[in-house]
Design a protein around this motif. Structure first.
Motif, mmCIF file in Angstrom:
data_model
loop_
_atom_site.group_PDB
_atom_site.id
_atom_site.type_symbol
_atom_site.label_atom_id
_atom_site.label_comp_id
_atom_site.label_asym_id
_atom_site.label_seq_id
_atom_site.Cartn_x
_atom_site.Cartn_y
_atom_site.Cartn_z
ATOM 1 N N SER A 66 2.370 13.846 -7.559
ATOM 2 C CA SER A 66 2.293 14.733 -6.673
ATOM 3 C C SER A 66 0.888 15.627 -7.699
ATOM 4 C CB SER A 66 3.333 15.661 -6.410
ATOM 5 O OG SER A 66 3.701 15.960 -7.201
ATOM 6 N N LEU A 67 0.877 16.530 -8.631
ATOM 7 C CA LEU A 67 -0.112 17.429 -8.482
ATOM 8 C C LEU A 67 -1.293 16.741 -8.893
ATOM 9 C CD1 LEU A 67 -0.471 19.951 -9.812
ATOM 10 C CD2 LEU A 67 0.852 19.390 -11.901
ATOM 11 N N PRO A 68 -1.756 15.674 -9.927
ATOM 12 C CA PRO A 68 -3.085 15.171 -9.660
ATOM 13 C C PRO A 68 -3.426 14.905 -8.128
ATOM 14 C CG PRO A 68 -1.291 14.088 -10.918
ATOM 15 C CD PRO A 68 -0.422 14.500 -10.081
ATOM 16 N N LEU A 69 -2.819 14.287 -7.218
ATOM 17 C CA LEU A 69 -3.001 13.697 -6.162
ATOM 18 C C LEU A 69 -3.572 15.271 -5.134
ATOM 19 C CD1 LEU A 69 -3.391 11.700 -3.600
ATOM 20 C CD2 LEU A 69 -1.188 12.577 -2.836
ATOM 21 N N ALA A 73 0.982 -1.262 -0.249
ATOM 22 C CA ALA A 73 0.586 -0.238 0.239
ATOM 23 C C ALA A 73 1.042 1.247 0.237
ATOM 24 C CB ALA A 73 -0.841 0.147 1.208
ATOM 25 N N SER A 74 1.766 0.694 1.060
ATOM 26 C CA SER A 74 2.985 2.732 0.606
ATOM 27 C C SER A 74 3.723 2.590 -0.411
ATOM 28 C CB SER A 74 3.344 2.000 1.953
ATOM 29 O OG SER A 74 5.011 1.310 2.077
ATOM 30 N N GLY A 75 3.592 1.870 -0.818
ATOM 31 C CA GLY A 75 4.469 1.398 -2.237
ATOM 32 C C GLY A 75 3.777 2.019 -3.540
ATOM 33 N N LEU A 76 2.108 1.841 -3.389
ATOM 34 C CA LEU A 76 1.660 2.410 -4.328
ATOM 35 C C LEU A 76 1.219 3.917 -4.198
ATOM 36 C CD1 LEU A 76 -1.095 -0.681 -4.916
ATOM 37 C CD2 LEU A 76 0.044 0.190 -6.715
ATOM 38 N N ALA A 82 12.725 15.112 3.724
ATOM 39 C CA ALA A 82 13.056 16.242 4.612
ATOM 40 C C ALA A 82 13.252 16.638 3.087
ATOM 41 C CB ALA A 82 13.950 16.364 5.684
ATOM 42 N N VAL A 83 14.057 16.154 2.218
ATOM 43 C CA VAL A 83 14.281 17.241 1.252
ATOM 44 C C VAL A 83 13.367 16.470 0.500
ATOM 45 C CG1 VAL A 83 16.483 16.762 -0.753
ATOM 46 C CG2 VAL A 83 17.101 16.314 2.076
ATOM 47 N N SER A 84 12.873 15.693 0.192
ATOM 48 C CA SER A 84 12.160 15.721 -0.895
ATOM 49 C C SER A 84 10.703 16.495 -0.761
ATOM 50 C CB SER A 84 11.806 14.280 -1.593
ATOM 51 O OG SER A 84 10.876 13.774 -0.835
ATOM 52 N N THR A 85 10.445 16.474 0.256
ATOM 53 C CA THR A 85 9.003 16.837 1.304
ATOM 54 C C THR A 85 9.054 18.554 0.544
ATOM 55 O OG1 THR A 85 8.405 15.614 2.307
ATOM 56 C CG2 THR A 85 7.954 17.637 2.473
ATOM 57 N N ILE A 91 1.539 11.977 2.742
ATOM 58 C CA ILE A 91 1.530 10.939 2.231
ATOM 59 C C ILE A 91 2.566 10.764 1.762
ATOM 60 C CG2 ILE A 91 0.688 9.536 0.695
ATOM 61 C CD1 ILE A 91 -2.528 10.725 1.045
ATOM 62 N N TYR A 92 2.927 10.988 1.121
ATOM 63 C CA TYR A 92 4.514 10.640 0.624
ATOM 64 C C TYR A 92 5.743 10.336 1.824
ATOM 65 C CZ TYR A 92 2.590 12.243 -3.992
ATOM 66 O OH TYR A 92 2.049 12.378 -4.849
ATOM 67 N N GLY A 93 5.414 11.195 2.771
ATOM 68 C CA GLY A 93 6.005 10.839 3.309
ATOM 69 C C GLY A 93 6.033 9.662 4.046
ATOM 70 N N ILE A 94 4.418 9.692 5.163
ATOM 71 C CA ILE A 94 4.772 7.914 5.472
ATOM 72 C C ILE A 94 4.763 7.212 4.431
ATOM 73 C CG2 ILE A 94 2.319 6.714 6.001
ATOM 74 C CD1 ILE A 94 1.049 8.408 7.081
ATOM 75 N N ALA A 95 4.820 7.455 2.928
ATOM 76 C CA ALA A 95 5.102 5.686 1.697
ATOM 77 C C ALA A 95 6.204 5.449 2.305
ATOM 78 C CB ALA A 95 4.415 6.448 1.340
#
Lengths: 246, 228
Positions: B62-65, B53-56, B145-148, B89-93
């Motif tokens: 991001s933009l569509p999300l 689930a986290s992989g998906l 952190a960097v990607s966020t 959500i991305y952080g969790i994933a």
């Protein structure tokens, strides 16, 4: 979930399938753009990555470069290049190729590095030439991580190709921006769902493909991560991470 | 350059906006990922489900999300909250797998010793597993952190004010300096948060040199193995 119903109606509406701005055309644009970008990035990144992985030289430079590139915001790069070269396809193409290089590069050299040193020494000791070692030992064994790198590059490009519609008339992202402009939420949401679907389908294809390209014998599907340290010793790097083999 | 000197206020404001947008998701993502990662590591059955689930989730662009979240949560399209939720959500994933890997990297002997000297399951987690997994978690958190920080700029195209607004504004008005300033500030902010995490790691994990032990998790995150 009325909003999703509207979006679904938008997706299913035959009117949205006709002409140069229809869903099929945008979808194909999106896909072709993604494939071409990833191919271009691979042409640059794979040979360099193999070279780094085989010789062990330039690794820290590559790591630093990929780390730095990760921090660069895509939208910034995209708009900057668009200002330089003008609105059109070349801006997103250049920007996304640059973004796709680091993960592929990392996959290429990490794949080589993940190979147990004794395997390569054995290959050398039975008389294989360096190019034979690369072609018949390192490339196949490093394949899982390389594919993982290409996979993450592809996902990144598919996602960012949506953003490319901000500076160019291309891809599924057009629906998002067109909808945003006309406040047509069904179109935005429908377009978004299509992009998400596309990304998930590609993800699925890669998950399957990853199994197919992995040579038998590396069957587990994952490389022996953090193999026993070898040729290029990194003092003090392995504990705590290496999984206990109990 | 003149543009930059005459717009320092704007740059400062956007930097603050950006911090407000990107710091909460990093913290929230971490806090939510720890129990999920623990579940994934503890129960075999949960592992496949949670990691898949986290992989998906991570595979969702991001933009569509940003567009989908308002339809699910009921926020308005322009609300910065959408961005915070998406980035969380991305952080969790990203973090769930790191947490699961980090906990799994704790040596079985160590865990059994803890049981033998009388630790309960709860205190093993807090006093043995979590600290030992610390360096891996830190490495993962740095990537998050960097990607966020970098991802948060994307919100600008739907109107969430951040350093990304410098890109959209600079693009529309044709001001190169504005875009370059935005890129430099975004990278600087990312490096700043990254540095802060390293310092935090030194303080909380004094027994280890964080940067060196974390290669595996870092590499996994770099390669996007989250979705493996």
């Amino acid at each position: 979930m009325n909003l999703f119903g509207d979006a679904l109606n938008w997706i299913l509406d035959p009117a949205n399938y006709a002409g140069p701005g229809g869903i099929p055309v945008r979808l194909v644009e999106h896909l072709v753009f993604t494939v071409v970008t990833v191919l271009m990035a691979s042409l640059v990144a794979i040979p360099v990555g193999f070279l780094i992985g085989h010789t062990g030289r330039g690794r820290s430079l590559a790591v630093a470069a990929s780390g730095g590139l990760r921090a660069i915001p895509t939208l910034g790069l995209l708009t900057l290049v668009a200002l330089w070269v003008g609105i059109g396809l070349s801006a997103p193409f250049v920007a996304l190729t640059v973004l796709a290089i680091p993960p592929i590069l990392a996959g290429a050299y990490a794949g080589f590095e993940a190979i147990d040193r004794s395997i390569i020494d054995s290959a050398r000791s039975v008389g294989m030439s360096e190019s034979q070692i690369v072609r018949t030992v390192e490339v196949p064994l490093g394949m899982p991580l390389l594919i993982a790198g290409i996979r993450s590059a592809t996902l990144q490009v598919v996602a960012t190709a949506t953003l490319a519609a901000y500076v160019a008339d291309i891809g599924l992202g057009r629906f998002l921006f067109a909808g945003l402009k006309t406040r047509d939420y069904a179109e935005m949401l429908g377009g978004s769902l299509l992009v998400i679907l596309l990304a998930l389908v590609l993800e699925g294809i890669f998950a399957l493909g990853q199994r197919l390209v992995i040579p038998r014998g590396v069957a587990s599907g994952r490389p022996p991560v953090d193999r026993a340290r070898s040729a290029r010793p990194d003092p003090g790097m392995e504990p705590a991470i290496t999984k206990g083999t109990h | 350059m003149t543009w930059i000197w005459s717009n320092l206020d704007l740059l400062w404001d956007r930097t603050l906006d950006h911090l407000v947008l990107s710091v909460p998701p990093i913290i929230l993502g971490f806090l939510i990922a720890v129990p999920l990662g623990w579940l994934a590591n503890r129960y075999r059955a949960g592992r496949g489900v949670i990691l898949t689930a986290s992989g998906l989730l991570y595979a969702i662009p991001s933009l569509p999300l940003f567009f989908v979240i308002p339809a699910i949560v009921g926020t308005s399209l322009r609300s910065p909250l959408n961005l915070v939720i998406a980035l969380t959500i991305y952080g969790i994933a990203l973090m769930v797998r790191v947490v699961a890997d980090g906990l799994a990297s704790v040596d079985t002997d160590v865990r059994q010793s803890a049981v033998a000297v009388g630790y309960s399951g709860w205190s093993i987690f807090w006093q043995v597993e979590l600290p030992l997994a610390g360096p891996v978690l830190l490495a993962g958190l740095r990537v998050v952190a960097v990607s966020t920080v970098s991802l948060a700029t994307v919100g600008a195209v739907i109107g969430a004010q951040s350093l990304g607004s410098l890109f959209t504004d600079g693009f529309q008005r044709g001001i190169q300096a504005e875009i370059i300033a935005g890129i430099v500030l975004t990278v600087a902010l990312a490096l700043l948060l990254d540095g802060a995490l390293v310092v935090l790691g030194r303080l909380l994990l004094p027994w280890t040199r964080p940067a060196t032990t974390s290669r595996r998790a870092l590499r996994a995150a770099q390669l996007g193995e989250v979705s493996a």
